[in-house]
Enzyme design. Structure first.
Site, PDB file in Angstrom:
ATOM      1  N   TYR A   1       0.921  -1.360  -0.056  1.00  0.00           N
ATOM      2  CA  TYR A   1       0.028   0.014   0.207  1.00  0.00           C
ATOM      3  C   TYR A   1       0.886   1.183  -0.104  1.00  0.00           C
ATOM      4  CZ  TYR A   1      -4.751  -1.617   0.615  1.00  0.00           C
ATOM      5  OH  TYR A   1      -6.081  -2.042   0.562  1.00  0.00           O
TER       6      TYR A   1
ATOM      7  N   LYS B   1       2.605 -15.412   2.628  1.00  0.00           N
ATOM      8  CA  LYS B   1       2.828 -15.934   1.087  1.00  0.00           C
ATOM      9  C   LYS B   1       4.329 -16.421   1.187  1.00  0.00           C
ATOM     10  CE  LYS B   1       1.367 -17.748  -2.681  1.00  0.00           C
ATOM     11  NZ  LYS B   1       0.369 -18.861  -2.848  1.00  0.00           N
TER      12      LYS B   1
ATOM     13  N   ASP C   1      -3.683 -17.912   0.256  1.00  0.00           N
ATOM     14  CA  ASP C   1      -4.674 -18.453  -0.645  1.00  0.00           C
ATOM     15  C   ASP C   1      -5.502 -19.650   0.351  1.00  0.00           C
ATOM     16  OD1 ASP C   1      -2.202 -19.946  -0.516  1.00  0.00           O
ATOM     17  OD2 ASP C   1      -2.331 -20.504  -2.415  1.00  0.00           O
TER      18      ASP C   1
ATOM     19  N   ASP D   1      -6.956  -6.561   3.941  1.00  0.00           N
ATOM     20  CA  ASP D   1      -7.888  -5.992   3.179  1.00  0.00           C
ATOM     21  C   ASP D   1      -8.832  -6.975   2.431  1.00  0.00           C
ATOM     22  OD1 ASP D   1      -9.389  -3.919   1.807  1.00  0.00           O
ATOM     23  OD2 ASP D   1      -8.266  -4.073  -0.023  1.00  0.00           O
TER      24      ASP D   1
ATOM     25  N   ASP E   1     -12.740  -8.496   3.980  1.00  0.00           N
ATOM     26  CA  ASP E   1     -14.001  -8.099   3.095  1.00  0.00           C
ATOM     27  C   ASP E   1     -14.765  -9.889   2.915  1.00  0.00           C
ATOM     28  OD1 ASP E   1     -13.861  -5.635   2.701  1.00  0.00           O
ATOM     29  OD2 ASP E   1     -14.466  -5.819   0.609  1.00  0.00           O
TER      30      ASP E   1
HETATM   31  C1  IPM Z   1     -10.395  -0.805   3.772  1.00  0.00           C
HETATM   32  C2  IPM Z   1     -10.792  -0.082   2.239  1.00  0.00           C
HETATM   33  C3  IPM Z   1      -9.293   0.750   1.920  1.00  0.00           C
HETATM   34  C4  IPM Z   1      -8.382  -0.095   1.912  1.00  0.00           C
HETATM   35  C5  IPM Z   1      -9.675   1.783   0.773  1.00  0.00           C
HETATM   36  C6  IPM Z   1     -11.106   2.744   0.976  1.00  0.00           C
HETATM   37  C7  IPM Z   1      -8.584   2.316   0.436  1.00  0.00           C
HETATM   38  O1  IPM Z   1     -10.971  -1.055   1.476  1.00  0.00           O
HETATM   39  O2  IPM Z   1     -10.455  -0.028   4.730  1.00  0.00           O
HETATM   40  O3  IPM Z   1     -10.372  -1.889   3.628  1.00  0.00           O
HETATM   41  O4  IPM Z   1      -7.933  -0.602   0.828  1.00  0.00           O
HETATM   42  O5  IPM Z   1      -7.757  -0.226   2.946  1.00  0.00           O
HETATM   43 MG    MG Z   2     -11.064  -2.897   2.113  1.00  0.00          MG
END
Ligand code: IPM
Ligand code: MG
Length: 359
Positions: A142, A193, A225, A249, A253
Site C-alpha cells: 500500500y 505467502k 490462498d 484488506d 471483506d
Molecule cells: C478498507 C478499504 C480501504 C483499503 C480503501 C478505501 C482505500 O478497502 O479500509 O479496507 O483498501 O484499505
Molecule cells: Mg477493504
C-alpha cells in the site's frame, strides 16, 4: 469526569447519516453522566474535495491529530474516480492512517445468532463464528516505494508497486496480535505467502521470534490462498488472524460476508498509544445514500470500540453493544438485516430504537 474529545468525520454517501446516529447514542451516554463530550465535525473524502479542493484538507488532518479519537463514516464517490489519484476520496483514509500512524487495524467478524441464516454460507458453518482480524495498516504494498507506471525501452507501459516490511513494523503488529489472542481464545494464525514472497518470509520469521514471548498463545501460520479457502470451509477454526495490509484488506471483506451483513462490522485503527480512528468496514454505499435506508449499527459498534480501546470505558462500550444485541433480537430492522416477523425501519428509526434500548 473524563471529557472525550472526538473528531467526527462523516465523509461521503451514507457516512453522514450513520455517524449522526452513532453521535446521538454517544450523547445519550454523556447525558447519563458517563463522560463529557467535546465533538468537532469536519469534511473528509469527496465531501472535502467539493468544499475545499482536497480529500484530506489541512484543517481536517489537524483536527484529527488534536482529538483523542476519530469517528469516521465512509469515503468514496464514483463521480470523483476520474480525478488524479492523490485527489480521490480514498486518499483521505490512507492519509489519515499514515499521518496518525494508525498501524494496527482490528476487524472483528462475529456472527450474531439472529443473522446466521443471512450468511452466504450455511448457518451451521457460521453459527458461533467469532474471529478477529488484525491487519497491519501503514506498510506493505500500500505504501511501499517506488511505485508508478513507467514506459519501458520497447515503448510499452509497465505498472509497479513495492511490497516491503521492516522487521520493526512486523514486530509491533505481531505484539498486538499476540496480546489480542491472550484476551480471547489464545490462538493466533499468521497469514503470509512465504512460499513465494521474500517480504512475507521475513514476516513469518519475525512473528515466530515474537511468539517466544507469548508461550500461552498457540501460533500457526497459513498461506493467504489457503486462508481464503479455510474462511469459507471452516471459519470457526480461527480466533485471531494476523495479516499484512494487502492480505488483510481482502480477507476482511471475505470474512464480513460470512456474518450475514456487512452493515454490522466495526473496526478500530490504533496507534502505539491507543489513539484511534473508528469506522464501519462498509463503504459509502452511494446507491442508498440520503434515503434513510442505511444500517448505522456498524458505526455504533465502532463507537463502542472507541469507548473501549481509546478511552477505557468498558461499561459504556458494553452498553452500546447490548443495545445493538437487543434491537437485533426484537427489531425493528433495516433492509440488510430484515427477517420475517420484524418491523422494518430506516437509518434514523434504527437510531431511535437503539436509543430506546440503551435506556
Ligand atoms: C478498507 C478499504 C480501504 C483499503 C480503501 C478505501 C482505500 O478497502 O479500509 O479496507 O483498501 O484499505
Ligand atoms: Mg477493504
Amino acid at each position: 469526569m473524563k471529557t472525550l474529545h472526538i473528531a467526527v468525520l462523516p465523509g461521503d454517501g451514507i457516512g453522514p447519516e450513520i455517524t449522526h446516529q452513532a453521535v446521538r447514542l454517544l450523547q445519550r451516554l454523556a447525558e447519563q453522566g458517563h463522560f463529557a463530550l467535546e465533538l468537532d465535525h469536519a469534511d473528509v473524502g469527496g465531501a472535502a474535495y467539493r468544499s475545499s479542493g482536497h480529500p484530506l484538507p489541512e484543517a481536517t488532518l489537524r483536527l484529527a491529530q488534536q482529538a483523542d479519537a476519530v469517528l469516521f463514516g465512509s469515503v468514496g464517490d464514483f463521480s470523483l474516480d476520474t480525478l488524479p489519484r492523490e485527489l480521490r476520496p480514498e486518499q483521505a483514509i490512507l492519509g489519515l492512517r499514515k499521518h496518525l500512524q494508525l498501524f494496527a487495524n482490528l476487524r472483528p467478524a462475529m456472527v450474531y445468532p439472529e443473522l446466521a441464516a443471512a450468511s452466504s454460507l450455511k448457518p451451521e458453518v457460521v453459527a458461533g463464528m467469532d474471529l478477529l482480524i488484525i491487519r497491519e495498516l501503514t506498510g506493505d504494498i500500500y505504501f511501499g516505494q517506488p511505485r508508478g507506471i513507467r514506459i519501458l525501452e520497447n515503448g510499452e507501459r509497465e505498472g509497479f508497486d513495492t511490497m516491503r516490511y521492516s522487521e520493526s513494523e512486523i514486530r509491533r503488529i505481531a505484539h498486538i496480535g499476540f496480546q489480542a489472542a491472550q484476551k480471547r481464545g489464545h490462538r493466533l494464525c499468521s497469514v503470509d505467502k512465504a512460499n513465494v514472497l521474500e517480504t512475507t518470509q521475513l514476516w513469518r520469521d519475525v512473528v515466530t521470534e515474537v511468539s517466544s514471548e507469548y508461550p500461552d498463545v498457540a501460533l500457526s501460520h497459513m498461506y493467504v490462498d489457503n486462508a481464503a479457502m479455510q474462511l469459507l470451509k471452516n471459519p470457526k477454526q480461527f480466533d485471531v488472524m494476523l495479516t499484512g495490509n494487502m492480505f488483510g484488506d481482502i480477507l476482511s471483506d471475505e470474512a464480513s460476508m460470512l456474518t450475514g451483513s456487512i452493515g454490522m462490522l466495526p473496526s478500530a485503527s490504533l496507534d502505539a498509544n491507543n489513539k484511534g480512528l473508528y469506522e464501519p468496514i462498509h463503504g459509502s454505499a452511494p446507491d442508498i445514500a440520503g434515503k434513510d435506508l442505511a444500517n448505522p449499527m456498524a458505526t455504533v459498534l465502532s463507537a463502542a470500540m472507541m469507548l473501549r480501546y481509546t478511552f477505557g470505558l468498558e461499561a459504556s462500550a458494553v452498553a452500546l453493544e447490548n443495545a445493538v444485541r437487543r434491537v437485533l433480537a426484537t427489531g425493528p430492522a433495516t433492509a440488510d438485516i430484515a427477517r420475517p416477523g420484524l418491523a422494518s425501519t430506516g437509518c434514523s428509526g434504527m437510531g431511535d430504537a437503539l436509543l430506546a434500548a440503551l435506556g
